[in-house]
Write a protein that holds these residues in place. Structure first.
Motif, PDB file in Angstrom:
ATOM      1  N   CYS A 112       0.851  -1.199   0.000  1.00  0.00           N
ATOM      2  CA  CYS A 112       0.000   0.000   0.000  1.00  0.00           C
ATOM      3  C   CYS A 112       0.880   1.241   0.000  1.00  0.00           C
ATOM      4  N   ASP A 113       0.512   2.224  -0.796  1.00  0.00           N
ATOM      5  CA  ASP A 113       1.303   3.456  -0.873  1.00  0.00           C
ATOM      6  C   ASP A 113       1.016   4.382   0.293  1.00  0.00           C
ATOM      7  N   VAL A 114      -0.253   4.393   0.688  1.00  0.00           N
ATOM      8  CA  VAL A 114      -0.706   5.355   1.693  1.00  0.00           C
ATOM      9  C   VAL A 114      -1.580   4.629   2.710  1.00  0.00           C
ATOM     10  N   LEU A 115      -1.457   5.015   3.971  1.00  0.00           N
ATOM     11  CA  LEU A 115      -2.230   4.379   5.031  1.00  0.00           C
ATOM     12  C   LEU A 115      -3.032   5.434   5.788  1.00  0.00           C
ATOM     13  N   GLN A 116      -4.198   5.007   6.247  1.00  0.00           N
ATOM     14  CA  GLN A 116      -5.087   5.931   6.955  1.00  0.00           C
ATOM     15  C   GLN A 116      -5.786   5.148   8.052  1.00  0.00           C
ATOM     16  N   GLY A 117      -5.841   5.711   9.253  1.00  0.00           N
ATOM     17  CA  GLY A 117      -6.553   5.007  10.314  1.00  0.00           C
ATOM     18  C   GLY A 117      -6.219   5.531  11.690  1.00  0.00           C
ATOM     19  N   TYR A 118      -6.940   4.988  12.676  1.00  0.00           N
ATOM     20  CA  TYR A 118      -6.777   5.432  14.052  1.00  0.00           C
ATOM     21  C   TYR A 118      -5.346   5.247  14.553  1.00  0.00           C
ATOM     22  N   ALA A 119      -4.576   4.317  13.949  1.00  0.00           N
ATOM     23  CA  ALA A 119      -3.189   4.107  14.365  1.00  0.00           C
ATOM     24  C   ALA A 119      -2.394   5.415  14.254  1.00  0.00           C
ATOM     25  N   PHE A 120      -2.760   6.255  13.319  1.00  0.00           N
ATOM     26  CA  PHE A 120      -2.033   7.521  13.116  1.00  0.00           C
ATOM     27  C   PHE A 120      -2.784   8.686  13.722  1.00  0.00           C
ATOM     28  N   SER A 121      -4.072   8.738  13.438  1.00  0.00           N
ATOM     29  CA  SER A 121      -4.908   9.799  14.005  1.00  0.00           C
ATOM     30  C   SER A 121      -6.369   9.529  13.680  1.00  0.00           C
ATOM     31  N   PRO A 122      -7.266   9.828  14.612  1.00  0.00           N
ATOM     32  CA  PRO A 122      -8.685   9.828  14.249  1.00  0.00           C
ATOM     33  C   PRO A 122      -8.964  11.090  13.434  1.00  0.00           C
ATOM     34  N   PRO A 123     -10.138  11.186  12.828  1.00  0.00           N
ATOM     35  CA  PRO A 123     -10.509  12.465  12.205  1.00  0.00           C
ATOM     36  C   PRO A 123     -10.583  13.538  13.299  1.00  0.00           C
ATOM     37  N   LEU A 124     -10.007  14.705  13.041  1.00  0.00           N
ATOM     38  CA  LEU A 124      -9.939  15.775  14.040  1.00  0.00           C
ATOM     39  C   LEU A 124     -10.426  17.094  13.457  1.00  0.00           C
ATOM     40  N   PRO A 125     -10.960  17.974  14.321  1.00  0.00           N
ATOM     41  CA  PRO A 125     -11.240  19.331  13.845  1.00  0.00           C
ATOM     42  C   PRO A 125      -9.946  19.955  13.312  1.00  0.00           C
ATOM     43  N   ALA A 126     -10.068  20.818  12.306  1.00  0.00           N
ATOM     44  CA  ALA A 126      -8.880  21.367  11.644  1.00  0.00           C
ATOM     45  C   ALA A 126      -7.882  21.950  12.638  1.00  0.00           C
ATOM     46  N   ARG A 127      -8.401  22.688  13.629  1.00  0.00           N
ATOM     47  CA  ARG A 127      -7.461  23.362  14.545  1.00  0.00           C
ATOM     48  C   ARG A 127      -6.642  22.360  15.354  1.00  0.00           C
ATOM     49  N   ASP A 128      -7.202  21.167  15.604  1.00  0.00           N
ATOM     50  CA  ASP A 128      -6.450  20.157  16.343  1.00  0.00           C
ATOM     51  C   ASP A 128      -5.456  19.414  15.450  1.00  0.00           C
ATOM     52  N   LEU A 129      -5.745  19.409  14.153  1.00  0.00           N
ATOM     53  CA  LEU A 129      -4.854  18.698  13.233  1.00  0.00           C
ATOM     54  C   LEU A 129      -3.675  19.569  12.813  1.00  0.00           C
ATOM     55  N   THR A 130      -3.869  20.880  12.774  1.00  0.00           N
ATOM     56  CA  THR A 130      -2.832  21.781  12.267  1.00  0.00           C
ATOM     57  C   THR A 130      -1.453  21.553  12.907  1.00  0.00           C
ATOM     58  N   PRO A 131      -1.369  21.406  14.250  1.00  0.00           N
ATOM     59  CA  PRO A 131      -0.038  21.183  14.836  1.00  0.00           C
ATOM     60  C   PRO A 131       0.632  19.910  14.306  1.00  0.00           C
ATOM     61  N   LEU A 132      -0.176  18.874  14.024  1.00  0.00           N
ATOM     62  CA  LEU A 132       0.401  17.639  13.493  1.00  0.00           C
ATOM     63  C   LEU A 132       0.910  17.839  12.066  1.00  0.00           C
ATOM     64  N   LEU A 133       0.233  18.727  11.327  1.00  0.00           N
ATOM     65  CA  LEU A 133       0.625  18.952   9.940  1.00  0.00           C
ATOM     66  C   LEU A 133       1.899  19.780   9.839  1.00  0.00           C
ATOM     67  N   THR A 134       2.194  20.556  10.863  1.00  0.00           N
ATOM     68  CA  THR A 134       3.389  21.385  10.813  1.00  0.00           C
ATOM     69  C   THR A 134       4.567  20.725  11.524  1.00  0.00           C
ATOM     70  N   ASP A 135       4.315  19.570  12.186  1.00  0.00           N
ATOM     71  CA  ASP A 135       5.385  18.855  12.865  1.00  0.00           C
ATOM     72  C   ASP A 135       6.263  18.172  11.820  1.00  0.00           C
ATOM     73  N   PRO A 136       7.536  18.600  11.692  1.00  0.00           N
ATOM     74  CA  PRO A 136       8.380  18.055  10.618  1.00  0.00           C
ATOM     75  C   PRO A 136       8.617  16.538  10.762  1.00  0.00           C
TER      76      PRO A 136
END
Ligand code: C2E
Ligand code: MG
Ligand code: MG
Ligand code: MG
Length: 291
Positions: A252-276
């Protein structure tokens, strides 16, 4: 039809599936005003590149913050919306909100592609490709930042018309993903009828992939099939580390699931998206083509 033949008053029938129940009419009325009351939300779940661990996209998933019932998942209101024309309004809201958030992230330097689920009911709305293109332009977004996820019942009613519409969307630069792959009856037909960019292997195969030989064989074959067609293959519903390992081993090229993160409100996801450590923040990394 029987009622009409017998000369009885015809109840409110929708798509010929079932009569609308009184509780449903009430919920429908509430849902209709949910948009203006600002009760709908999109939560976003990261999609993670198996080889690098980078976030290569987020899937927008709808929630309804109901005034008395709490936060409702889509399963508790979308099927009802799909039995009426409400789904059309909800979809315009969903697309607009997803694009607005995507533009907001870009303004903050986060170039993350967004996937949005598209109800099959929208595939008979002739203006769909035009509206999508218009809203992308309004937010100054390149079309390939948006992936529309369709399910295998996309071509059930009016297949030729739906296929033409999806073709138009793809020509405009929007990406197409086949969601819940393997759960419908016409997976192969869809692969023949449509040019896609991605398939998402349904989590029912993923969940059992460690224990079950058939599931391993199915996932392996779907990955192979997807790659032969030049598609990116996503494994959905990765809940734990063993699933992550197996799905990665199976290609599989891409994985999605609770192992990485549940669906989150944008403001809660933003810090994860900027974490290098968790996310390649360069546009090139996020826009990487399928392996
Ligand atoms: P989907 O598109 O296949 O989305 C994945 C579903 O799996 C989501 O459920 C997500 O929360 C859930 N999920 C993610 N990771 C895991 C995991 O590790 N384990 C398990 N058990 N589940 C996981 P959700 O948010 O309840 O959405 C259900 C379905 O509702 C979606 O399935 C999609 O078909 C539909 N949906 C959601 N939002 C929208 C929307 O805005 N528009 C339309 N048309 N459909 C939507
Ligand atoms: Mg989806
Ligand atoms: Mg799915
Ligand atoms: Mg699903």
């Amino acid at each position: 039809a029987d009622a009409r033949r017998r000369g009885e008053p015809v109840r409110v029938w929708t798509t010929g599936m079932a009569a609308v129940q009184p509780w449903e009419l009430e919920l429908q009325a509430q849902l209709r005003s949910a948009i203006e009351r600002d009760e709908l939300e999109l939560h976003y779940q990261p999609m993670r590149e198996a080889a690098t661990g980078r976030t290569v996209g987020v899937e927008a998933l709808m929630r309804w913050r109901h005034p008395t019932r709490g936060l409702l998942p889509p399963a508790s209101f979308l099927p009802m919306a799909e039995r009426s024309s409400l789904i059309v309004e909800l979809t315009w809201w969903e697309l607009e909100e997803a694009l607005r958030q995507c533009a907001r992230w870009r303004a903050e330097g986060i170039q993350v592609p967004v996937s949005a689920n598209l109800s099959p009911r929208l595939l008979v709305i002739d203006e769909l490709p035009q509206i999508v293109a218009e809203r992308l332009a309004a937010h100054d977004l390149p079309p390939d930042i948006l992936t529309l996820e369709i399910t295998e019942n996309a071509l059930v009613s009016q297949p030729a018309r739906a296929a033409a519409m999806l073709g138009d969307l793809r020509v405009s630069g929007v990406k197409l993903s086949m969601d819940d792959f393997g759960t419908g009856y016409n997976s192969m037909e869809i692969l023949k009828a449509l040019t896609l960019d991605e398939i998402k292997i349904d989590r029912s195969f993923v969940a059992d992939a460690h224990g079950s030989l058939p599931d391993v064989a199915i996932v392996r074959s779907v990955v192979d099939l997807g790659h032969r067609l030049g598609l990116r293959v996503v494994g959905e519903g990765i809940e734990d580390e063993p699933s992550e390992r197996i799905l990665t081993e199976l290609g599989c090229d891409v994985l999605q699931g609770y192992a990485f993160s549940p669906p989150l409100p944008a403001r809660d996801l933003t810090p994860l998206l900027t974490d290098p450590k968790r996310c390649g923040s360069s546009a090139a990394a996020l826009a990487a083509p399928p392996a």
